[in-house]
Each structure stands twice: as C-alpha cells, then as structure tokens.
Design an enzyme around this catalytic site. Structure first.
Site, short mmCIF file in Angstrom:
data_model
loop_
_atom_site.label_atom_id
_atom_site.label_comp_id
_atom_site.label_asym_id
_atom_site.label_seq_id
_atom_site.Cartn_x
_atom_site.Cartn_y
_atom_site.Cartn_z
N LYS A 122 0.93 -1.06 -0.04
CA LYS A 122 0.08 -0.04 0.18
C LYS A 122 0.61 1.25 -0.10
CE LYS A 122 -3.66 2.29 2.73
NZ LYS A 122 -4.73 2.28 3.40
N ASP A 228 -13.09 4.18 10.00
CA ASP A 228 -13.66 4.35 8.58
C ASP A 228 -14.05 3.31 8.27
OD1 ASP A 228 -14.04 5.87 6.02
OD2 ASP A 228 -11.94 5.30 5.46
N1 LIG Z 1 -4.26 -6.53 2.01
C1 LIG Z 1 -4.82 -6.51 0.71
N2 LIG Z 1 -5.19 -7.54 -0.11
C2 LIG Z 1 -5.62 -7.28 -1.10
N3 LIG Z 1 -6.44 -6.07 -1.44
C3 LIG Z 1 -6.05 -5.02 -0.73
C4 LIG Z 1 -5.38 -5.22 0.38
N4 LIG Z 1 -5.24 -3.86 1.07
C5 LIG Z 1 -6.00 -3.24 0.02
N5 LIG Z 1 -6.31 -3.74 -0.89
C6 LIG Z 1 -7.21 -3.23 -2.11
O1 LIG Z 1 -6.63 -1.92 -2.20
C7 LIG Z 1 -7.66 -0.81 -2.04
C8 LIG Z 1 -7.49 0.37 -1.15
O2 LIG Z 1 -7.08 0.11 0.14
P1 LIG Z 1 -7.42 0.83 1.36
O3 LIG Z 1 -6.55 0.04 2.34
O4 LIG Z 1 -8.66 0.53 1.55
O5 LIG Z 1 -6.85 2.27 1.13
P2 LIG Z 1 -7.49 3.76 1.25
O6 LIG Z 1 -7.27 4.15 2.58
O7 LIG Z 1 -6.60 4.59 0.17
O8 LIG Z 1 -9.00 3.47 1.05
C9 LIG Z 1 -8.62 -1.93 -1.16
O9 LIG Z 1 -10.12 -1.18 -1.25
C10 LIG Z 1 -8.67 -3.21 -1.70
O10 LIG Z 1 -9.22 -3.21 -2.94
#
Ligand SMILES: Nc1ncnc2c1ncn2[C@@H]1O[C@H](COP(=O)(O)OP(=O)(O)O)[C@@H](O)[C@H]1O
Ligand SMILES: [Mg+2]
Length: 300
Positions: A122, A228
């Site tokens: 991320k 959130d």
């Molecule tokens: N550990 C993970 N495994 C698979 N997909 C992930 C994972 N973490 C995030 N994602 C994907 O990335 C997107 C954005 O991650 P997120 O942590 O929700 O970020 P933000 O804070 O920008 O909303 C998620 O909605 C999901 O689709």
C-alpha cells in the site's frame, strides 16, 4: 510505482544517495538548496551537480529557480523509488506486481518476496488529489511539522503498520503486517473483493455478525476504533473470510471522540447491511454490546 520500479534498475547508488540527501533536507523545507544537498550527500560539488542533473533528467526531482539559489524537491516517483529500494534491500519484497486497487488516498499493488509469497503493497498518496484529503492531511499532521505530503504519507504508513501489528497479535482477520518503509506498507494479501462489490451474499447475517464480532474484539482487547469502517474497507473472499483493512484513521478507545466514531462505524455497517441485504439490527444494542463483556449477541 511501475515507473519507479523500472527506474530503480537504471540508477546508481550515488543517484539514490542524492535523492536521500534531498529527502533529508525536505524535513526542514520543501525545496532544498544545492549547497545543502551537497552537505547531506557528503559528495564533492562536482559529483553532486552531475548526479542532480542525472536524476533531474529522469524526472525524479523538481527544480526551483525562483530564488537566488537553485533548489530541488523530490516528486512522488522519487519517493516511491526510495521506498521500493529500501524494501528490496531489506529483503521484504523482491518484485512488484500489478495494481490491486485504488483507495481514497492510496494505491495498492501486489508484490512478491524471494520465496514467491504474494503480498499487498500500500502506497499512501495523501494530499495529492482532493480537498478532502487535504483535511485528512491536516488531521494527521496536527500541530507538528511543516505542511508536507511526504511527511503526512510517512506518518500514515507508520500509523497503519502499527495498527496492523496491534490487531494481528489478537489473531483476527486483518492483514498480517510484513513491513513498512517511508509511505508504504507491505501486508498480507487477500484474494477477494470489497464488500461493496458483492450483489449477493449467501448468509449476510452471518457475515454481518462476523464483522461486528471482530470489531468488538478489537475494541475491547486492543482499545481501537477503526474510524472508517464500511463496505469499502472490508474485503471478503469466496469462503466468506473477511479482512478489515485500511486502519489509517484508527483512534484509541479513550479518544475524546471515541464514542461518536464508534457509533458512526457501527451505523455505517448496520445501514449498509439493512439496505443491501435486509439484515436488520439495532445500533444501540450493538454499541451496548461493545461496552460490555457480554458474550452473546443477537441479530433481529
Ligand atoms: N491486504 C490487501 N489485500 C488485497 N487487496 C487489498 C489489500 N489492502 C488493500 N487492498 C485493495 O486496495 C484498496 C485500497 O486499500 P485501502 O487500504 O482501503 O486504502 P484507502 O485508505 O486509500 O481507502 C482496497 O479497497 C482493496 O481493493
Ligand atoms: Mg479504503
């Protein structure tokens, strides 16, 4: 990120050192003068100028000529590149894969380590897109430091990594934290999709219960509130395993707004399950269940 990964192979360690020197200078001001860059890199002026020219040609730094002394700042690709470099050096990952998702303030990529384990990477992009993000940036920065996207993204990554560490210890369904550097976090990857993308779910009440139960354990044992929680931040796979993701906004349960935030999280979930899957529940009942040590919990 893909550009950063590609460029990484074209840079010498001296180029990376130059970028790191600018990064150090950016703690004090957005633009760093050539003199200071030379000082932080501990290279002679000639080498400094040569390296700066090279990384500028690769579009990794932004030049400011408006003052009497030329200065530079890193752009986000350079910052991605530094983070990737460190993650690779530390053997946390060795390859970058395709993008998995874009969040409100992050890009998430798949990546692999030497043993071909797949993880999610991320990368925080706070303060770069919308006004809402700027507000969030301010929340995270608080009173500290000058207003810098780089610093905010770094704090966010640290905050999320620490949250995952705290929760993972409880043996719950949050991604296992693998490592972090600068504005990036490496964590367990779950094949699945966000709750919001499911039109139909086999046993929605069961899933709802599962999410509430986990949220309660996190609240009671780790004293954490997600902040959130909703259909975008719960990843569900085909076997109805869940991962609660995106912990960057968490607050401790003794936070002045804890009650409001907890209620908002629960309301979001309840409303969503009611509207989409016709699962009825009582927010107050659930909240009192959070405040108690009571084990049993009923759905209406
Ligand atoms: N550990 C993970 N495994 C698979 N997909 C992930 C994972 N973490 C995030 N994602 C994907 O990335 C997107 C954005 O991650 P997120 O942590 O929700 O970020 P933000 O804070 O920008 O909303 C998620 O909605 C999901 O689709
Ligand atoms: Mg999210």
């Amino acid at each position: 990120m893909a550009i950063a990964a590609k460029l990484l192979t074209k840079l010498d360690k001296e180029d990376l050192r130059m970028l790191m020197a600018i990064e150090i200078g950016m703690k004090r001001s957005e633009y760093v003068t050539v003199n200071n860059i030379r000082f932080y890199s501990r290279y002679p002026m000639e080498e400094t100028l040569f390296r700066l020219k090279k990384v500028h040609k690769f579009d990794l730094i932004i030049r400011n000529t408006s003052k009497h002394e030329i200065s530079y700042t890193l752009n986000s690709i350079a910052y991605d590149l530094l983070a990737l470099h460190t993650l690779v050096e530390k053997n946390i990952i060795s390859q970058l894969g395709p993008i998995l998702g874009k969040g409100k303030e992050s890009d998430v990529y798949s990546c692999m380590d030497d043993d071909e384990n797949i993880y999610a990477l991320k990368i925080f992009r706070i303060g770069r897109t919308s006004f809402k993000n700027i507000k969030k940036l301010r929340d995270i920065l608080g009173e500290r430091g000058h207003f810098s996207w780089l610093y905010a993204c770094r704090l966010a990554a640290k905050k999320e990594y620490e949250a995952l560490e705290k929760i993972y210890k409880l043996n719950l369904n949050t991604p296992k934290p693998i490592g972090y550097n600068r504005h990036t976090v490496v964590m367990e990857y779950l094949r699945g999709k966000e709750l919001v993308y499911y039109k139909h779910i086999e046993k929605p009440a069961k899933l709802f219960n599962k999410i509430i139960k986990q949220t309660r354990i996190i609240y009671q044992k780790a004293n954490m509130i997600h902040g959130d929680l909703g259909e975008f931040n719960v990843v569900v796979d085909e076997k109805a395993n869940i991962l609660i993701i995106d912990w960057v906004q968490w607050v401790p349960s003794d936070h002045p707004n804890a009650d409001t935030l907890l209620r908002r999280d629960i309301e979001n979930l309840c409303n969503y399950f009611e509207k989409k899957f016709n699962v009825r529940s009582d927010v107050d009942e659930i909240i009192s269940y959070f405040y108690q040590e009571r084990k049993k919990f009923l759905i209406f």
